[in-house]
Design an enzyme around this catalytic site. Structure first.
Site, PDB file in Angstrom:
ATOM      1  N   LYS A  48       0.805  -1.238   0.000  1.00  0.00           N
ATOM      2  CA  LYS A  48       0.000   0.000   0.000  1.00  0.00           C
ATOM      3  C   LYS A  48       0.836   1.285   0.000  1.00  0.00           C
ATOM      4  O   LYS A  48       0.384   2.336   0.455  1.00  0.00           O
ATOM      5  CB  LYS A  48      -1.002   0.040   1.171  1.00  0.00           C
ATOM      6  N   HIS A 108       7.011  -7.423  -1.989  1.00  0.00           N
ATOM      7  CA  HIS A 108       6.805  -6.734  -0.713  1.00  0.00           C
ATOM      8  C   HIS A 108       7.631  -7.416   0.382  1.00  0.00           C
ATOM      9  O   HIS A 108       7.470  -7.082   1.553  1.00  0.00           O
ATOM     10  CB  HIS A 108       5.334  -6.814  -0.293  1.00  0.00           C
ATOM     11  N   SER A 138      -4.918   2.531   4.253  1.00  0.00           N
ATOM     12  CA  SER A 138      -5.044   1.911   2.938  1.00  0.00           C
ATOM     13  C   SER A 138      -5.082   0.388   3.074  1.00  0.00           C
ATOM     14  O   SER A 138      -5.868  -0.297   2.413  1.00  0.00           O
ATOM     15  CB  SER A 138      -3.858   2.344   2.061  1.00  0.00           C
TER      16      SER A 138
HETATM   17  P1  A3P Z   1      -5.086   4.498  -1.054  1.00  0.00           P
HETATM   18  O1  A3P Z   1      -5.719   3.230  -0.542  1.00  0.00           O
HETATM   19  O2  A3P Z   1      -4.659   5.407   0.068  1.00  0.00           O
HETATM   20  O3  A3P Z   1      -5.920   5.205  -2.062  1.00  0.00           O
HETATM   21  P2  A3P Z   1       0.066  -0.382  -3.708  1.00  0.00           P
HETATM   22  O4  A3P Z   1       0.040  -0.261  -5.183  1.00  0.00           O
HETATM   23  O5  A3P Z   1       1.428  -0.399  -3.108  1.00  0.00           O
HETATM   24  O6  A3P Z   1      -0.819  -1.482  -3.218  1.00  0.00           O
HETATM   25  O7  A3P Z   1      -0.556   0.974  -3.120  1.00  0.00           O
HETATM   26  C1  A3P Z   1      -1.914   1.288  -3.283  1.00  0.00           C
HETATM   27  C2  A3P Z   1      -2.126   2.710  -2.833  1.00  0.00           C
HETATM   28  O8  A3P Z   1      -1.497   3.586  -3.794  1.00  0.00           O
HETATM   29  C3  A3P Z   1      -3.596   3.095  -2.798  1.00  0.00           C
HETATM   30  O9  A3P Z   1      -3.717   4.098  -1.776  1.00  0.00           O
HETATM   31  C4  A3P Z   1      -3.778   3.649  -4.199  1.00  0.00           C
HETATM   32  O10 A3P Z   1      -4.907   4.468  -4.359  1.00  0.00           O
HETATM   33  C5  A3P Z   1      -2.484   4.439  -4.340  1.00  0.00           C
HETATM   34  N1  A3P Z   1      -2.174   4.748  -5.755  1.00  0.00           N
HETATM   35  C6  A3P Z   1      -2.138   3.891  -6.800  1.00  0.00           C
HETATM   36  N2  A3P Z   1      -1.887   4.559  -7.944  1.00  0.00           N
HETATM   37  C7  A3P Z   1      -1.743   5.872  -7.593  1.00  0.00           C
HETATM   38  C8  A3P Z   1      -1.487   7.068  -8.343  1.00  0.00           C
HETATM   39  N3  A3P Z   1      -1.323   7.035  -9.659  1.00  0.00           N
HETATM   40  N4  A3P Z   1      -1.410   8.226  -7.661  1.00  0.00           N
HETATM   41  C9  A3P Z   1      -1.577   8.261  -6.321  1.00  0.00           C
HETATM   42  N5  A3P Z   1      -1.831   7.172  -5.571  1.00  0.00           N
HETATM   43  C10 A3P Z   1      -1.918   5.975  -6.202  1.00  0.00           C
END
Ligand code: A3P
Length: 295
Positions: A48, A108, A138
């Site tokens: 996340k 991860h 998140s």
């Molecule tokens: P939120 O749940 O706070 O919205 P990962 O890819 O490591 O699983 O992380 C997911 C988190 O990154 C989520 O956070 C997601 O919305 C955010 N995320 C993914 N793409 C993004 C982007 N282009 N810009 C900003 N945040 C992004």
């Protein structure tokens, strides 16, 4: 029917003391035989923290900003997720076998579970860290929608489990610290989600420099645009809606949920925040990593 029940919310399984999603725990053994290629690039994060965002950015860089090439497959096929395993779906290692060089890899894993060969062969790493409060919010939403995780329970109990390292992938605190320390003897670009939010173009330029690549200014601008939260949220190749509903239920919470810094303020109570801050100060004492809790 049996398959669906089998996939749904199995308890975490510890591997060398690190709790993992049951199927991912089973992947750790075979993963140790991984043979890296000299031009592999590893994207490493605690869950996340912006993994998918960086994956899309890197795939675009690798394809010179050509949108149609980046639409060739969902992000989890373009960037194999090393420890991924789920019944009925190709594993990370199987996807990797189908991936032509130069390859982007995602993990991860904490260092104790990472295939040794990636470290020995000095495979380049881009690490993204995100402030712990936004990560845990998140993660809670993700646990609720992604059914390979156990039931997260109440928000309050999940927060305590996160602080105690009793969530999938274990301690956020140890993860961000150990990968930070690794930069002294391994080629790592250590980036922060909040910096990417503040100025994605600046951070993409850091990535290009780290990779020894250059792209025309207008291509960098195109990458910034195409990898914005809004664009990625509406793109089926980056928003995980191609995953079956019994594995990820976007009706519960979309994968691309809010994509902001400081959203934790909408979830933490004042008491939870004070409790968290006191524990954070103790756990991160002596560490020179500094996070921004909002922008
Ligand atoms: P939120 O749940 O706070 O919205 P990962 O890819 O490591 O699983 O992380 C997911 C988190 O990154 C989520 O956070 C997601 O919305 C955010 N995320 C993914 N793409 C993004 C982007 N282009 N810009 C900003 N945040 C992004």
């Amino acid at each position: 029917m049996e398959l669906i029940e089998d996939k749904s919310r199995p308890p975490l399984v510890p591997v060398k003391g690190v709790p993992l999603i049951k199927y991912f725990a089973e992947a750790i053994g075979p993963l140790q035989n991984l043979t890296p290629l000299p031009d592999d690039l590893l994207i490493s994060t605690y869950p996340k923290s912006g993994t998918t965002w960086m994956s899309e950015i890197l795939d675009m860089i690798y394809h010179g900003g050509k949108l149609e090439k980046c639409r060739r497959a969902p992000i989890y096929q373009r960037v194999p997720f090393l420890e991924f395993r789920c019944p009925g779906v190709p594993s990370g290692l199987e996807t990797l076998e189908e991936t032509p060089a130069p390859r982007l890899l995602k993990t991860h894993l904490p260092l104790s579970l990472l295939p040794r060969s990636l470290l020995d062969q000095k495979v380049k790493v881009i690490y993204i860290a995100r402030n712990a409060k936004d990560v845990v919010v998140s993660y809670y939403n993700f646990y609720n929608m992604a059914k390979l995780h156990p039931d997260p329970g109440t928000w309050d109990s999940f927060l305590q489990n996160f602080m105690d390292g009793k969530v999938s992938y274990g301690s956020w605190y140890q993860h961000v610290k150990e990968w930070w320390e690794l930069r002294h003897n391994h080629p790592i670009l250590y980036l922060f989600y909040e910096d990417m939010k503040e100025n994605p173009k600046r951070e993409i330029k850091k990535v290009l420099e780290f990779l020894g690549r250059s792209l025309p200014e207008e291509t960098v601008d195109l990458i910034v645009h195409h990898t914005s939260f809004k664009k990625m949220k509406e793109n089926p190749m980056s928003n995980y809606t191609t995953i079956p509903n019994d594995v990820m239920d976007h009706g519960v919470s979309p994968f691309l949920r809010k994509g902001i810094a400081g959203d934790w303020k909408n979830t933490f109570t004042v008491a939870q925040n004070e409790h968290f801050d006191a524990h954070y100060a103790k756990t991160m004492a002596g560490c020179d990593l500094k996070f921004r809790w909002e922008l």
